[in-house]
Design an enzyme around this catalytic site. Structure first.
Site, PDB file in Angstrom:
ATOM      1  N   HIS A  13     -38.583  17.463  24.024  1.00 35.22           N
ATOM      2  CA  HIS A  13     -37.810  16.983  23.040  1.00 35.22           C
ATOM      3  C   HIS A  13     -36.420  15.781  23.483  1.00 35.22           C
ATOM      4  O   HIS A  13     -35.490  15.882  23.502  1.00 35.22           O
ATOM      5  CB  HIS A  13     -37.119  18.554  22.323  1.00 35.22           C
ATOM      6  N   TYR A  67     -25.159  18.191  22.434  1.00 30.56           N
ATOM      7  CA  TYR A  67     -26.525  18.950  22.702  1.00 30.56           C
ATOM      8  C   TYR A  67     -26.524  18.532  24.262  1.00 30.56           C
ATOM      9  O   TYR A  67     -27.719  20.240  23.878  1.00 30.56           O
ATOM     10  CB  TYR A  67     -26.849  18.131  21.613  1.00 30.56           C
ATOM     11  N   LYS A  82     -26.186  26.490  22.749  1.00 30.86           N
ATOM     12  CA  LYS A  82     -25.026  26.574  23.996  1.00 30.86           C
ATOM     13  C   LYS A  82     -25.253  27.787  24.914  1.00 30.86           C
ATOM     14  O   LYS A  82     -25.148  27.828  26.097  1.00 30.86           O
ATOM     15  CB  LYS A  82     -24.515  26.257  23.486  1.00 30.86           C
ATOM     16  N   TYR A  84     -32.038  20.626  11.965  1.00 29.01           N
ATOM     17  CA  TYR A  84     -30.910  20.965  10.964  1.00 29.01           C
ATOM     18  C   TYR A  84     -30.628  20.641   9.738  1.00 29.01           C
ATOM     19  O   TYR A  84     -30.993  19.899   9.545  1.00 29.01           O
ATOM     20  CB  TYR A  84     -30.131  20.278  11.719  1.00 29.01           C
TER      21      TYR A  84
HETATM   22  C1  LIG Z   1     -29.878  38.399  18.499  1.00 25.61           C
HETATM   23  C2  LIG Z   1     -29.652  37.153  20.026  1.00 25.61           C
HETATM   24  C3  LIG Z   1     -30.319  35.696  18.988  1.00 25.61           C
HETATM   25  C4  LIG Z   1     -29.635  34.196  20.145  1.00 25.61           C
HETATM   26  N1  LIG Z   1     -30.429  33.550  19.968  1.00 25.61           N
HETATM   27  C5  LIG Z   1     -29.341  31.624  20.581  1.00 25.61           C
HETATM   28  C6  LIG Z   1     -30.431  31.160  20.658  1.00 25.61           C
HETATM   29  O1  LIG Z   1     -30.940  30.877  19.398  1.00 25.61           O
HETATM   30  N2  LIG Z   1     -29.887  29.891  20.729  1.00 25.61           N
HETATM   31  C7  LIG Z   1     -28.651  30.292  21.604  1.00 25.61           C
HETATM   32  O2  LIG Z   1     -28.976  29.189  22.830  1.00 25.61           O
HETATM   33  N3  LIG Z   1     -28.806  30.862  21.891  1.00 25.61           N
HETATM   34  C8  LIG Z   1     -28.597  32.473  21.336  1.00 25.61           C
HETATM   35  N4  LIG Z   1     -28.229  33.572  21.675  1.00 25.61           N
HETATM   36  C9  LIG Z   1     -27.819  34.039  23.011  1.00 25.61           C
HETATM   37  C10 LIG Z   1     -28.295  33.454  24.483  1.00 25.61           C
HETATM   38  O3  LIG Z   1     -29.710  34.482  24.419  1.00 25.61           O
HETATM   39  C11 LIG Z   1     -27.327  34.206  24.970  1.00 25.61           C
HETATM   40  O4  LIG Z   1     -26.253  33.546  25.682  1.00 25.61           O
HETATM   41  C12 LIG Z   1     -27.533  34.639  26.560  1.00 25.61           C
HETATM   42  O5  LIG Z   1     -28.475  35.434  26.948  1.00 25.61           O
HETATM   43  C13 LIG Z   1     -26.196  34.736  27.541  1.00 25.61           C
HETATM   44  O6  LIG Z   1     -26.838  35.051  28.867  1.00 25.61           O
HETATM   45  P1  LIG Z   1     -26.336  36.232  29.930  1.00 25.61           P
HETATM   46  O7  LIG Z   1     -27.481  36.114  31.055  1.00 25.61           O
HETATM   47  O8  LIG Z   1     -25.222  35.677  29.782  1.00 25.61           O
HETATM   48  O9  LIG Z   1     -26.808  37.586  28.485  1.00 25.61           O
HETATM   49  P2  LIG Z   1     -27.190  38.569  28.545  1.00 25.61           P
HETATM   50  O10 LIG Z   1     -28.725  37.815  27.944  1.00 25.61           O
HETATM   51  O11 LIG Z   1     -27.094  39.275  26.956  1.00 25.61           O
HETATM   52  O12 LIG Z   1     -28.427  39.394  29.607  1.00 25.61           O
HETATM   53  C14 LIG Z   1     -27.225  40.316  30.184  1.00 25.61           C
HETATM   54  C15 LIG Z   1     -28.045  41.793  30.770  1.00 25.61           C
HETATM   55  O13 LIG Z   1     -27.426  42.829  30.995  1.00 25.61           O
HETATM   56  C16 LIG Z   1     -28.043  44.139  30.025  1.00 25.61           C
HETATM   57  N5  LIG Z   1     -26.916  44.996  30.345  1.00 25.61           N
HETATM   58  C17 LIG Z   1     -26.444  45.049  29.640  1.00 25.61           C
HETATM   59  N6  LIG Z   1     -24.915  46.199  29.902  1.00 25.61           N
HETATM   60  C18 LIG Z   1     -25.754  46.273  30.892  1.00 25.61           C
HETATM   61  C19 LIG Z   1     -24.932  47.622  31.830  1.00 25.61           C
HETATM   62  N7  LIG Z   1     -24.368  48.234  31.802  1.00 25.61           N
HETATM   63  N8  LIG Z   1     -25.092  47.904  33.450  1.00 25.61           N
HETATM   64  C20 LIG Z   1     -26.478  47.491  33.773  1.00 25.61           C
HETATM   65  N9  LIG Z   1     -27.143  46.462  32.554  1.00 25.61           N
HETATM   66  C21 LIG Z   1     -26.322  45.974  30.925  1.00 25.61           C
HETATM   67  C22 LIG Z   1     -28.653  43.393  29.280  1.00 25.61           C
HETATM   68  O14 LIG Z   1     -30.246  44.705  29.169  1.00 25.61           O
HETATM   69  C23 LIG Z   1     -29.003  42.407  29.729  1.00 25.61           C
HETATM   70  O15 LIG Z   1     -30.246  42.263  29.872  1.00 25.61           O
HETATM   71  C24 LIG Z   1     -29.184  34.632  21.359  1.00 25.61           C
HETATM   72  C25 LIG Z   1     -28.111  35.875  21.631  1.00 25.61           C
HETATM   73  C26 LIG Z   1     -28.716  37.081  20.414  1.00 25.61           C
HETATM   74  C27 LIG Z   1     -28.342  38.761  21.675  1.00 25.61           C
END
Ligand SMILES: Cc1cc2nc3c(=O)[nH]c(=O)nc-3n(C[C@H](O)[C@H](O)[C@H](O)COP(=O)(O)OP(=O)(O)OC[C@H]3O[C@@H](n4cnc5c(N)ncnc54)[C@H](O)[C@@H]3O)c2cc1C
Length: 395
Positions: free
Chosen positions: A76, A387, A299, A204
């Site tokens: 995009h 962005y 983000k 948006y």
């Molecule tokens: C419902 C929702 C919608 C979202 N929509 C957007 C969006 O539209 N745009 C955007 O930019 N961001 C969005 N986000 C944010 C984005 O998805 C997150 O910032 C991103 O997933 C972060 O990645 P991460 O690997 O840090 O954490 P996560 O993706 O949360 O991964 C963490 C992992 O750790 C695992 N875990 C948790 N506790 C434990 C434990 N005790 N032991 C072992 N494993 C564990 C979980 O199961 C998960 O697989 C959204 C988040 C949510 C919750």
């Protein structure tokens, strides 16, 4: 039954942060074990973010995990800001020379899991009761249960990549972390609909009824969001009501939103949250474990990837050259980008959402800000560079 295992880096969480870190370490010949609380199917099916910054895609490409992303991701080069009954294009590529790619987070995770499994290095799904110990020693331990066996994983360092509700952040002793947080009095009701996107680009939309976002995941799947109450009950939103409200906010003279079967829907609250520092002893937090942003700036996923890029490079310098400086500076380095993204996400959110009880004064300020961004090249460039993401890291 119990056993002790050994690795260099114990990674808790197989979301984007944990999986990207694991692969970046693999590419440097560094061992890791990834522990994930959930099953593979659940992790691969979790629908969340979908906008990848330019630098995120480049990194995934360099890592050799972007084959499907390059084929199926949708580049995009701009998006639309809608307010006052008209649309105004923000020309991301024209303003910054860079662009974003729309590709679902669950697809990124699927690609990374396939890459991890292909390396033959361990990725343990359904790891139960994960707990962290001796973080201030040179051999921190991660204990967990798997298929009935108690396992103690002895590591050089632990990467806490277990998301906002994980266990790693809470393992840091009281008094070490400072928490900075803001809760917003609204949330997003998001749907995934089986219908071709009604616009080639994201929209948006500021509306007196509240914010709306037209987005997409594939040429046949549309992702749509509505501003709603932060504690909205999804049961109060049958499909007809969702479409009615989306039309009321997004439709323009001569343009109407296409409808299709809703295959997923849910409500997400909105919060800004940062802990400092992002490290303690031999534990390093990355991604949502250390910070979250409201999704308006797209983000969250990108920040998670940016954190582990810094962490993997620091670990590489430590293992290769014995250089401890980049690892000692991890939190400080990562937080520069984190706070830039926190500000941008807060700014987009407050510009586009109607605060409950907001008056005409609030609305006029928002509309003035939107008109400025839409008409000033300087203001539009500022939005666009935030962005698409900063390369190199923001100062
Ligand atoms: C419902 C929702 C919608 C979202 N929509 C957007 C969006 O539209 N745009 C955007 O930019 N961001 C969005 N986000 C944010 C984005 O998805 C997150 O910032 C991103 O997933 C972060 O990645 P991460 O690997 O840090 O954490 P996560 O993706 O949360 O991964 C963490 C992992 O750790 C695992 N875990 C948790 N506790 C434990 C434990 N005790 N032991 C072992 N494993 C564990 C979980 O199961 C998960 O697989 C959204 C988040 C949510 C919750």
């Amino acid at each position: 039954m119990s056993r002790t295992e050994r690795t260099q880096v114990g990674i808790v969480g197989a979301g984007p942060a944990g999986l990207v870190l694991a692969h970046l370490l693999h590419l440097q010949g560094i061992d890791s074990v990834v522990l994930e609380a959930r099953g593979r199917e659940y992790v691969e099916g979790r629908i969340r973010a979908g906008v990848l910054e330019h630098g995120t895609v480049e990194l995934l490409d360099e890592m050799g995990v972007a084959g499907r992303l390059r084929e199926q991701g949708l580049p995009h080069h701009g998006f639309e800001l809608q307010f006052g009954g008209a649309r105004h294009r923000i020309d991301l590529s024209g303003l910054t020379g860079r662009h974003i790619t729309v590709y679902g987070q669950q697809e990124v995770v699927r690609d990374l899991i396939a890459a991890r499994l292909a390396t033959g290095r361990p990725l343990v799904f359904e790891a139960e009761d994960v707990s962290l110990h001796e973080l201030e020693s040179e051999s921190p331990r991660v204990r967990y249960r798997h298929r009935g066996a108690e396992v103690e994983l002895v590591c050089d360092v632990v990467a806490g990549c277990d998301g906002h509700h994980g266990t790693c952040r809470d393992s840091i002793p009281d008094g070490v972390l400072s928490v900075f947080a803001r809760d917003y009095p609204f949330g997003w009701l998001g749907i995934l609909a089986e219908v071709a996107p009604s616009s080639e680009e994201l929209i948006y939309c500021w509306s007196e009824r509240g914010f709306a976002l037209h987005s997409m995941r594939t040429p046949r799947l549309t992702r749509l969001y509505l501003q709603c109450a932060h504690d909205e009950e999804i049961e109060a939103w049958p499909d007809d009501r969702i479409w009615e409200e989306l039309h009321a906010r997004l439709d323009l003279d001569g343009w109407t939103l296409g409808e299709g079967p809703i295959v997923e829907k849910g409500v997400t609250g909105m919060r800004s949250f940062v802990v400092e520092p992002m490290q303690h002893g031999r534990l390093f937090l990355a991604g949502d474990a250390a910070h979250i942003v409201p999704p308006t700036g797209a983000k969250g996923l990108n920040l998670a990837v940016a954190d582990v890029r810094v962490l993997a490079a620091a670990l590489g310098a430590w293992y290769r050259e014995g250089d401890t400086a980049p690892l000692a500076a991890y939190s400080e380095t990562a937080l520069r980008r984190v706070w830039r993204a926190e500000h941008f996400s807060w700014w987009m959110t407050t510009m586009l959402h109607r605060p409950p009880g907001g008056d005409v004064f609030d609305a006029k300020l928002q509309l003035s800000q939107l008109a400025y961004v839409a008409s000033s090249r300087a203001a539009a460039t500022s939005l666009a560079e935030n962005y698409v993401g900063f390369e190199p890291d923001p100062a």
